[in-house]
Design an enzyme around this catalytic site. Structure first.
Site, mmCIF file in Angstrom:
data_model
loop_
_atom_site.group_PDB
_atom_site.id
_atom_site.type_symbol
_atom_site.label_atom_id
_atom_site.label_comp_id
_atom_site.label_asym_id
_atom_site.label_seq_id
_atom_site.Cartn_x
_atom_site.Cartn_y
_atom_site.Cartn_z
ATOM 1 N N GLU A 100 64.044 37.523 29.452
ATOM 2 C CA GLU A 100 64.207 37.986 28.060
ATOM 3 C C GLU A 100 64.621 39.455 27.992
ATOM 4 O O GLU A 100 63.970 40.268 27.316
ATOM 5 C CB GLU A 100 62.914 37.740 27.272
ATOM 6 C CG GLU A 100 62.574 36.276 27.157
ATOM 7 C CD GLU A 100 61.432 35.946 26.175
ATOM 8 O OE1 GLU A 100 60.735 36.872 25.730
ATOM 9 O OE2 GLU A 100 61.253 34.754 25.888
ATOM 10 N N GLU A 155 61.616 28.203 28.770
ATOM 11 C CA GLU A 155 60.392 28.399 27.983
ATOM 12 C C GLU A 155 60.550 27.614 26.693
ATOM 13 O O GLU A 155 61.457 27.886 25.901
ATOM 14 C CB GLU A 155 60.147 29.874 27.650
ATOM 15 C CG GLU A 155 59.685 30.698 28.829
ATOM 16 C CD GLU A 155 59.264 32.121 28.448
ATOM 17 O OE1 GLU A 155 58.750 32.322 27.333
ATOM 18 O OE2 GLU A 155 59.473 33.021 29.271
HETATM 19 O O1 AHR Z 1 55.324 32.486 27.526
HETATM 20 C C1 AHR Z 1 54.807 33.667 26.987
HETATM 21 C C2 AHR Z 1 55.856 34.748 26.835
HETATM 22 O O2 AHR Z 1 56.803 34.341 25.898
HETATM 23 C C3 AHR Z 1 56.659 35.083 28.060
HETATM 24 O O3 AHR Z 1 56.049 36.028 28.864
HETATM 25 C C4 AHR Z 1 57.926 35.644 27.485
HETATM 26 O O4 AHR Z 1 59.030 35.434 28.312
HETATM 27 C C5 AHR Z 1 58.043 34.984 26.137
HETATM 28 O O5 AHR Z 1 58.303 35.889 25.137
#
Ligand code: AHR
Length: 501
Positions: free
Chosen positions: A174, A293
């Site tokens: 990210e 994610e």
């Molecule tokens: O999954 C939790 C967080 O969410 C991770 O660390 C990040 O990549 C995202 O914003």
């Protein structure tokens, strides 16, 4: 009243083979995911390394083929060297992603050991926040080079003669997010990703690399970020990442269950940007997607300030209810429908932190509602995704129009001769009659019809009532030759399996 829907498939009309890595997950050094989650020396079920055997069993049952590690936001400040070597010499450090103290008791080698125990590969992330190409290429050397270099010999000296041979590597995390340790502009990141990927591959040409897409489709730079980054690193990477979390923001379940339409749109949009870059570059390579994610996240955006410098404080321990399980089911179906493009996906996360598995205060383990759709999809959703012709009545919600009440996908496991239909009835008050037409398969028989349902969509599993929301067999499906009639209860997740041998 009952609503009517229909699904028709032909065995020759295939979307794609399912890449099993879509049933991946994620363990970050965050909250109690590692410490107090997978690792708890002194716990009655801990093995000699401190890994909880009860957690291992619960993860193994999910058959997770790949697990992303060590972050997440955490990785952007992580010096991997701090997590290897003799444990008593490891540093306690201030961890700036989550404002905690990191003890470094678990690092790369321990995680590799744990991943083996649960039967998973590791999707390693490198730090492109505070660090860069040098630390990344050294880490590839340490993990994957057999021997004879400083770093590979160091791994051997640390007790790991055989290289870990990690295949999949994320180029940071990210990097567009202002919350990220040392966030980057698209131009900065694109160049860095390109050069880092290049030298990592020079160390080990067999690895696969994932470039960071936007942190979410809601970022202001979404789209611009993807195309700029890909302009700069397209030839060096194999996947572009997508991250997305949903929640029942307006306490409007019909709208919440429609958020998988947003996921569908997100995947299509990113695929289009990849294809546009491919066309511009006149490249033969089609970039694949890594949805590394995704989940329901209710506590997203909550403050970290109160947690400053504690060791593994509980964070983001969302309690999932029945409607969250339905939403997760809809996301899994959507991911499967994109099997031609989404080759990896990680349910974020796996233990304690926005997770299907929770370690409880009494030393036990709790399987949340969302554990079950993931378990079913991972267990039965392997093979070929077939192109479904679906007819279903639709509804409009606050954010979405023409939402089909039926969300479904059909997977064919050719070797076993098994067809599985995953289906969610989004209708909150009516059951759904589903006609299934598998005409090209000839005669078939019903193996099982599993249902996850609950009259109270806010029902959760808890220590006091761990079986409140669990699947049951005996859903209503009647087979006639190569067609079937099912009845899907209101607001239910269904797994209908046929033998077509
Ligand atoms: O999954 C939790 C967080 O969410 C991770 O660390 C990040 O990549 C995202 O914003």
């Amino acid at each position: 009243m009952t609503i009517q829907s229909k699904v028709m498939v032909d065995k020759n009309f295939v979307v794609a083979d399912v890449d099993q890595r879509i049933y991946g997950s994620f363990i970050e050094h965050l909250g109690r995911a590692v410490y107090g989650g997978i690792y708890e020396p002194g716990h009655p079920s801990a093995d000699e390394q401190g890994f909880r055997r009860d957690v291992i069993e619960a993860v193994k049952a999910l058959q997770v083929p790949i697990i992303r590690y060590p972050g997440g936001n955490f990785v952007s400040g992580y010096n991997w060297e701090d997590g290897v070597g003799p444990k008593d010499q490891r540093k306690r450090l201030l961890e700036l992603a989550w404002w905690t103290t990191e003890t470094n008791e678990v690092g790369t080698n321990e995680f590799a050991d744990w991943a083996k125990l649960v039967g998973s590969d590791v999707m390693m992330a490198v730090n492109l926040g505070t660090r860069g190409a040098d630390a990344a290429r050294n880490l590839v050397d340490y993990c994957n080079h057999p021997s004879g270099s400083y770093w590979s010999d160091l791994r051997i000296a640390h007790g790991y003669k055989e290289p870990h041979r990690f295949k999949t590597w994320c180029l940071g995390n990210e990097m567009d997010g202002p919350w990220q340790i040392c966030a980057k502009t698209a131009e900065e990141y694109g160049r860095l990703a390109n050069e880092t990927a290049k030298v990592m591959r020079w160390v080990d040409p067999s690895i696969e690399l994932v470039a960071c897409g936007s942190s979410s489709s809601g970022m202001q730079t979404f789209g611009y970020w993807e195309s700029t980054v890909l302009d700069l690193c397209y030839d060096q990477v194999d996947y572009l990442s997508l991250h997305t979390y949903y929640n029942n923001n307006y306490n409007d379940t019909a709208n919440f269950l429609a958020t998988s339409l947003d996921l569908d749109h997100f995947i299509n949009s990113v695929a289009s940007i990849c294809d546009a870059t491919q066309a511009k570059k006149r490249s033969k390579k089609k970039l694949m997607l890594s949805l590394d994610e995704w989940n329901v996240w209710k506590t997203i955006g909550s403050s970290r300030a109160e947690q400053r410098w504690q060791i593994a404080p509980p964070e983001f321990e969302d309690v999932y209810n029945m409607e969250d399980a339905l939403a997760v089911g809809c996301y899994l179906i959507t991911i499967l429908k994109h099997a031609d493009r989404v080759k990896m996906a990680c349910l974020a996360q796996l233990v304690n932190v926005i997770a299907p598995i929770t370690t409880t205060a009494d030393g036990g383990l709790l399987l949340q509602t969302t554990y079950y759709p993931f378990l079913h999809a991972s267990s039965y959703g392997r093979g070929k995704v077939l192109q479904s012709i679906v007819s279903s009545p639709v509804y409009d919600s606050k954010d979405f129009t023409d939402v089909p009440y039926l969300e479904s996908v059909v997977v064919y496991e050719e070797e076993q001769g098994v067809i599985t239909i995953f289906a969610v009835n989004r209708h909150l008050s009516e059951s759904m009659a589903l006609d299934v037409d598998l005409r090209s398969f000839g005669e078939m028989s019903l193996l099982e019809h599993i249902v996850l349902e609950h009259d109270d969509l806010k029902a959760v599993n808890s220590t006091a009532s761990p079986q409140q929301v669990v699947p049951h067999a005996g859903g209503s499906t009647v087979v006639d030759q190569s067609s079937a009639k099912s009845m899907l209860s209101k607001a239910s997740w269904n797994v209908i399996r046929f033998s077509v041998k």
